[in-house]
Design an enzyme around this catalytic site. Structure first.
Site, PDB file in Angstrom:
ATOM      1  N   MET A  71       0.800  -1.220   0.000  1.00 44.79           N
ATOM      2  CA  MET A  71       0.000   0.000   0.000  1.00 44.79           C
ATOM      3  C   MET A  71       0.839   1.279   0.000  1.00 44.79           C
ATOM      4  SD  MET A  71      -2.838  -1.272  -0.436  1.00 44.79           S
ATOM      5  CE  MET A  71      -3.712  -2.834  -0.290  1.00 44.79           C
ATOM      6  N   ASN A  95       2.495  -5.717 -10.364  1.00 49.85           N
ATOM      7  CA  ASN A  95       1.545  -5.543  -9.262  1.00 49.85           C
ATOM      8  C   ASN A  95       0.279  -6.315  -9.592  1.00 49.85           C
ATOM      9  OD1 ASN A  95       0.247  -4.327  -6.938  1.00 49.85           O
ATOM     10  ND2 ASN A  95      -0.824  -2.962  -8.356  1.00 49.85           N
ATOM     11  N   HIS A 135      -3.825  -6.117  -9.062  1.00 49.17           N
ATOM     12  CA  HIS A 135      -4.878  -5.155  -8.715  1.00 49.17           C
ATOM     13  C   HIS A 135      -6.225  -5.882  -8.771  1.00 49.17           C
ATOM     14  CE1 HIS A 135      -6.612  -1.187  -8.242  1.00 49.17           C
ATOM     15  NE2 HIS A 135      -7.533  -1.564  -9.125  1.00 49.17           N
ATOM     16  N   SER A 159      -6.174  -7.949 -12.251  1.00 50.07           N
ATOM     17  CA  SER A 159      -5.180  -7.641 -13.292  1.00 50.07           C
ATOM     18  C   SER A 159      -3.781  -7.728 -12.712  1.00 50.07           C
ATOM     19  CB  SER A 159      -5.347  -6.198 -13.799  1.00 50.07           C
ATOM     20  OG  SER A 159      -6.666  -5.930 -14.198  1.00 50.07           O
ATOM     21  N   ASP A 194      -1.313   2.371 -11.054  1.00 49.74           N
ATOM     22  CA  ASP A 194      -2.148   1.464 -11.845  1.00 49.74           C
ATOM     23  C   ASP A 194      -2.197   1.778 -13.339  1.00 49.74           C
ATOM     24  OD1 ASP A 194      -2.809   0.180  -9.455  1.00 49.74           O
ATOM     25  OD2 ASP A 194      -4.565   1.440  -9.142  1.00 49.74           O
TER      26      ASP A 194
HETATM   27  C1  GAR Z   1      -5.370  -7.938  -2.935  1.00 52.26           C
HETATM   28  O1  GAR Z   1      -6.730  -8.016  -3.248  1.00 52.26           O
HETATM   29  C2  GAR Z   1      -4.673  -7.026  -3.928  1.00 52.26           C
HETATM   30  O2  GAR Z   1      -5.156  -7.127  -5.228  1.00 52.26           O
HETATM   31  C3  GAR Z   1      -4.988  -5.680  -3.342  1.00 52.26           C
HETATM   32  O3  GAR Z   1      -4.816  -5.852  -1.956  1.00 52.26           O
HETATM   33  C4  GAR Z   1      -5.158  -7.197  -1.619  1.00 52.26           C
HETATM   34  C5  GAR Z   1      -4.036  -7.800  -0.812  1.00 52.26           C
HETATM   35  O4  GAR Z   1      -4.410  -9.037  -0.307  1.00 52.26           O
HETATM   36  N1  GAR Z   1      -4.141  -4.662  -3.888  1.00 52.26           N
HETATM   37  C6  GAR Z   1      -4.574  -3.435  -4.146  1.00 52.26           C
HETATM   38  O5  GAR Z   1      -5.697  -3.056  -3.918  1.00 52.26           O
HETATM   39  C7  GAR Z   1      -3.515  -2.525  -4.763  1.00 52.26           C
HETATM   40  N2  GAR Z   1      -4.122  -1.400  -5.407  1.00 52.26           N
HETATM   41  P1  GAR Z   1      -3.343 -10.041   0.326  1.00 52.26           P
HETATM   42  O6  GAR Z   1      -2.528  -9.229   1.328  1.00 52.26           O
HETATM   43  O7  GAR Z   1      -4.196 -11.069   1.011  1.00 52.26           O
HETATM   44  O8  GAR Z   1      -2.506 -10.584  -0.785  1.00 52.26           O
END
Ligand code: GAR
Length: 213
Positions: free
Chosen positions: A91, A108, A110, A142, A151
């Site tokens: 983040m 990354n 998304h 994605s 993004d």
């Molecule tokens: C995931 O859904 C990922 O796509 C998202 O955070 C989550 C992390 O989950 N990422 C974003 O939103 C980035 N813009 P995790 O810690 O269980 O892998």
């Protein structure tokens, strides 16, 4: 080709776990050599410890300047001979110096079908709330290249997920996350097979479209 991967994660780290499992089961040949988190209490760091993977808590507030912070980050990547950086629920924006150094080697995941529902403020549950609000019948995940703008790097691979009647942001998030866990290893495999070529922020040699899941 086999890559030394560094995964950057801030939260639960379920995508990190999916990548480690893909590596342990031989679905991908690359391995996670280093995990970096800006959150000392993240599930991602606990997962790294559990699997005996080197991990580091590195956060901007630990350093006197952005320059020192970036220098430290780059040194960790160099010392661990990292070939590719995978952002998995990280983040924080990466410093442009890191992006420059690893140009086209940072990807990354998304939780939406970019370019829809991307950009500043679009992360985690907020993405799924926006999808539900939009009334879209299909969303997804994605994997894309990381550049200096949130993004906006070229998309490498996407997987569609149906929005079901009665879904709320939480139920949708869970279904999309399951798709992410399949998609991220598939994207790494494309790199291992040398099938990802990028030119002028466009990806060539993209694979077959993914079926609805
Ligand atoms: C995931 O859904 C990922 O796509 C998202 O955070 C989550 C992390 O989950 N990422 C974003 O939103 C980035 N813009 P995790 O810690 O269980 O892998």
């Amino acid at each position: 080709m086999r890559f030394n991967l560094c995964v950057f994660a801030s939260g639960n780290g379920s995508n990190l776990k999916a990548i480690i499992n893909a590596s342990l089961s031989g679905r991908i040949t690359s391995r996670v050599s280093l995990v970096i988190s800006n959150n000392s209490n993240s599930g991602a760091l606990r997962t790294a410890a559990k699997y005996n993977i080197s991990y580091k808590h590195i956060s901007g507030i630990m350093f006197d300047s952005q320059k020192e912070y970036t220098k430290n980050l780059l040194a960790e990547l160099k010392n661990n001979k990292i070939d590719m950086i995978l952002l998995a629920g990280y983040m924080k924006m990466l410093d442009p110096a890191v992006i420059r150094k690893y140009r086209n080697r940072i990807i990354n995941i998304h939780p939406a079908l970019l370019p829809k529902f991307g950009g500043k403020g679009m992360f985690g549950i907020h993405v799924h709330e926006a999808v539900i609000k939009s009334g879209d019948a299909v969303t997804g995940a994605s994997v894309h290249f990381v550049n200096e703008v949130y993004d906006s790097g070229a998309v490498i691979l996407q997987k569609q997920v149906k929005v079901k009647p009665g879904d709320d942001a939480v139920t949708l998030q869970k279904r999309v996350l399951r798709a992410e866990h399949k998609l991220y290893p598939e994207a790494i495999k494309l790199f291992e097979e040398g099938r990802v070529k990028v030119r002028n922020n466009k990806v060539f040699c993209t694979p077959h479209p993914q079926p609805l899941s």
